[in-house]
Design a protein around this motif. Structure first.
Motif, PDB file in Angstrom:
ATOM      1  N   GLN A  40      -9.772   9.812  -5.023  1.00  0.00           N
ATOM      2  CA  GLN A  40     -10.890  10.044  -4.105  1.00  0.00           C
ATOM      3  C   GLN A  40     -10.408  10.688  -2.812  1.00  0.00           C
ATOM      4  N   ALA A  41      -9.254  10.253  -2.310  1.00  0.00           N
ATOM      5  CA  ALA A  41      -8.692  10.854  -1.103  1.00  0.00           C
ATOM      6  C   ALA A  41      -8.418  12.333  -1.331  1.00  0.00           C
ATOM      7  N   PHE A  42      -7.890  12.642  -2.510  1.00  0.00           N
ATOM      8  CA  PHE A  42      -7.622  14.040  -2.850  1.00  0.00           C
ATOM      9  C   PHE A  42      -8.920  14.836  -2.836  1.00  0.00           C
ATOM     10  N   ALA A  43      -9.965  14.255  -3.426  1.00  0.00           N
ATOM     11  CA  ALA A  43     -11.256  14.940  -3.478  1.00  0.00           C
ATOM     12  C   ALA A  43     -11.826  15.167  -2.087  1.00  0.00           C
ATOM     13  N   ASP A  44     -11.569  14.236  -1.159  1.00  0.00           N
ATOM     14  CA  ASP A  44     -12.123  14.312   0.187  1.00  0.00           C
ATOM     15  C   ASP A  44     -11.378  15.305   1.076  1.00  0.00           C
ATOM     16  N   GLU A  84      -7.422  21.375  11.592  1.00  0.00           N
ATOM     17  CA  GLU A  84      -7.849  22.560  10.845  1.00  0.00           C
ATOM     18  C   GLU A  84      -8.688  22.178   9.628  1.00  0.00           C
ATOM     19  N   LYS A  85      -8.182  21.233   8.812  1.00  0.00           N
ATOM     20  CA  LYS A  85      -8.871  20.786   7.605  1.00  0.00           C
ATOM     21  C   LYS A  85      -8.464  19.350   7.306  1.00  0.00           C
ATOM     22  N   PRO A  86      -9.344  18.558   6.684  1.00  0.00           N
ATOM     23  CA  PRO A  86      -8.920  17.240   6.189  1.00  0.00           C
ATOM     24  C   PRO A  86      -7.765  17.424   5.216  1.00  0.00           C
ATOM     25  N   THR A  87      -6.667  16.697   5.441  1.00  0.00           N
ATOM     26  CA  THR A  87      -5.415  16.966   4.732  1.00  0.00           C
ATOM     27  C   THR A  87      -4.869  15.712   4.091  1.00  0.00           C
ATOM     28  N   LEU A  88      -4.309  15.883   2.903  1.00  0.00           N
ATOM     29  CA  LEU A  88      -3.530  14.823   2.255  1.00  0.00           C
ATOM     30  C   LEU A  88      -2.057  15.175   2.400  1.00  0.00           C
ATOM     31  N   GLN A  93       0.839  -1.195   0.000  1.00  0.00           N
ATOM     32  CA  GLN A  93       0.000   0.000   0.000  1.00  0.00           C
ATOM     33  C   GLN A  93       0.870   1.239   0.000  1.00  0.00           C
ATOM     34  N   LEU A  94       0.352   2.293  -0.600  1.00  0.00           N
ATOM     35  CA  LEU A  94       1.027   3.591  -0.549  1.00  0.00           C
ATOM     36  C   LEU A  94       0.177   4.638   0.144  1.00  0.00           C
ATOM     37  N   LEU A  95      -1.124   4.397   0.229  1.00  0.00           N
ATOM     38  CA  LEU A  95      -2.055   5.395   0.737  1.00  0.00           C
ATOM     39  C   LEU A  95      -2.714   4.903   2.023  1.00  0.00           C
ATOM     40  N   PHE A  96      -2.708   5.766   3.056  1.00  0.00           N
ATOM     41  CA  PHE A  96      -3.268   5.394   4.354  1.00  0.00           C
ATOM     42  C   PHE A  96      -4.238   6.469   4.841  1.00  0.00           C
ATOM     43  N   ARG A  97      -5.335   5.996   5.437  1.00  0.00           N
ATOM     44  CA  ARG A  97      -6.347   6.883   6.016  1.00  0.00           C
ATOM     45  C   ARG A  97      -6.049   7.097   7.493  1.00  0.00           C
ATOM     46  N   PRO A 142     -11.579  12.259   8.125  1.00  0.00           N
ATOM     47  CA  PRO A 142     -10.277  11.608   7.932  1.00  0.00           C
ATOM     48  C   PRO A 142      -9.300  12.479   7.134  1.00  0.00           C
ATOM     49  N   SER A 143      -8.038  12.299   7.418  1.00  0.00           N
ATOM     50  CA  SER A 143      -6.953  12.802   6.586  1.00  0.00           C
ATOM     51  C   SER A 143      -6.243  11.599   5.992  1.00  0.00           C
ATOM     52  N   TYR A 144      -5.262  11.844   5.127  1.00  0.00           N
ATOM     53  CA  TYR A 144      -4.570  10.757   4.436  1.00  0.00           C
ATOM     54  C   TYR A 144      -3.077  11.070   4.345  1.00  0.00           C
ATOM     55  N   VAL A 145      -2.274  10.013   4.247  1.00  0.00           N
ATOM     56  CA  VAL A 145      -0.856  10.168   3.949  1.00  0.00           C
ATOM     57  C   VAL A 145      -0.496   9.196   2.836  1.00  0.00           C
ATOM     58  N   VAL A 146       0.200   9.697   1.832  1.00  0.00           N
ATOM     59  CA  VAL A 146       0.619   8.871   0.701  1.00  0.00           C
ATOM     60  C   VAL A 146       2.139   8.912   0.602  1.00  0.00           C
ATOM     61  N   GLY A 147       2.733   7.756   0.338  1.00  0.00           N
ATOM     62  CA  GLY A 147       4.175   7.650   0.173  1.00  0.00           C
ATOM     63  C   GLY A 147       4.561   7.856  -1.275  1.00  0.00           C
ATOM     64  N   THR A 148       5.566   8.673  -1.506  1.00  0.00           N
ATOM     65  CA  THR A 148       5.998   8.988  -2.868  1.00  0.00           C
ATOM     66  C   THR A 148       7.417   8.494  -3.131  1.00  0.00           C
ATOM     67  N   TYR A 149       7.726   8.418  -4.401  1.00  0.00           N
ATOM     68  CA  TYR A 149       9.098   8.180  -4.881  1.00  0.00           C
ATOM     69  C   TYR A 149       9.423   9.443  -5.663  1.00  0.00           C
ATOM     70  N   HIS A 150      10.313  10.258  -5.144  1.00  0.00           N
ATOM     71  CA  HIS A 150      10.389  11.659  -5.524  1.00  0.00           C
ATOM     72  C   HIS A 150      10.629  11.942  -7.012  1.00  0.00           C
TER      73      HIS A 150
END
Length: 297
Positions: free
Chosen positions: A57-61, A264-268, A21-25, A34-42
């Motif tokens: 969808q996470a971005f939209a939320d 403050e706000k739902p964040t990615l 997985q790369l994306l976590f709620r 909910p907020s989210y964290v995604v792992g990147t490869y720069h």
């Protein structure tokens, strides 16, 4: 201290997480949403966002995004500092910094990657780079040699998130400053940088294979394998305190900022995924802080 800055710097183009997985709620602990964290490869192209299930969808939320550094916050002074950190002093070139024997080893390594060594006039600009800047450039060339198709747009995945947020009228921020990251990567003496460059050169075949394997593990989302490779790579030329400076200490610092940002706000959050795993990784620290963290299927 016998530092190994090149391995520290290379972690900026390495990504890691767990369970394919790369994306976590992130939820609970009094968060309204909910907020989210995604792992990147720069250095992967922005088009890879469509290969991460649930990310659109996470971005939209979410109402805002945070990356490690927000490029729109980078000042002209930061840009000048980067240029200064990447270039040797006027009149100095890499062949004057290294012994003739070290230069022979470096040239053999460069030739294996590029097909020509630094005596070639077409590569003259590389001779003016500091050892850290040179090693980062060579690592990117290793990636491009095999995965150049994943750099097609010229926009890297980290840059996609704030760019798209602004396009959608959402806010964007950075967890760190460019000045902090420059010091982390380039804040070593030339002699320390030289030592680290030669460590990379002398382990060239192993390092090159690891870079390719790490990239492939990320792209195929075999992330447990990727984490194993990262540990092995760091063990070659990296001291425990350098790993702490690069990963653990920064993760702990981010956890002092993330709760208020999420309230403050739902964040990615989009960060190099090497920060996500392990006892001192972002995911575990969030859980210790009382949040529910779960992979997005």
């Amino acid at each position: 201290m016998n530092k190994k800055p090149i391995i520290t710097a290379l972690l900026f183009i390495t990504a890691v997480t767990a369970n394919a997985q790369l994306l976590f709620r992130i939820s609970g602990n009094s968060l309204n949403a909910p907020s989210y964290v995604v792992g990147t490869y720069h250095i992967v192209d922005e088009s890879f966002v469509d290969s991460i299930p649930g990310l659109r969808q996470a971005f939209a939320d979410c109402q805002q995004v945070y990356t490690e550094v927000l490029k729109t916050d980078v000042t002209s002074a930061d840009s000048l500092a980067l240029k200064k950190a990447q270039l040797l002093p006027k009149g100095m070139t890499i062949d004057k910094l290294l012994s003739s024997e070290e230069m022979n080893r470096l040239n053999a390594y460069v030739k294996r990657i590029i097909g020509a060594d630094l005596s070639n006039s077409r590569l003259a600009s590389l001779c003016h780079l500091t050892p850290t800047a040179l090693s980062l450039t060579l690592s990117i060339l290793i990636f491009a040699k095999k995965y150049g198709r994943l750099m097609k747009s010229g926009t890297m995945i980290d840059d996609y998130f704030p760019k798209e947020a602004m396009k959608q009228g959402k806010s964007a921020g950075g967890l760190e400053t460019m000045a902090f990251q420059l010091d982390l990567i380039y804040g070593y003496t030339v002699e320390e940088q030289k030592e680290a460059l030669m460590c990379m050169v002398d382990n060239g075949e192993i390092m090159e294979k690891m870079e390719e394997d790490i990239a492939q593990a990320y792209l195929s989302r075999d992330l447990n394998r990727l984490y194993e490779l990262l540990d092995r790579k760091m063990a070659i030329c990296c001291l425990p305190e350098e790993r702490a400076a690069m990963l653990d200490n920064r993760n702990a610092d981010w956890l002092t900022k993330m709760p208020a940002i999420m309230r403050e706000k739902p964040t990615l959050f989009a960060v190099g995924a090497g920060h996500l795993l392990g006892e001192n990784g972002v995911l575990n620290l969030l859980r210790k802080a009382g949040y529910t963290v779960e992979p997005v299927q």
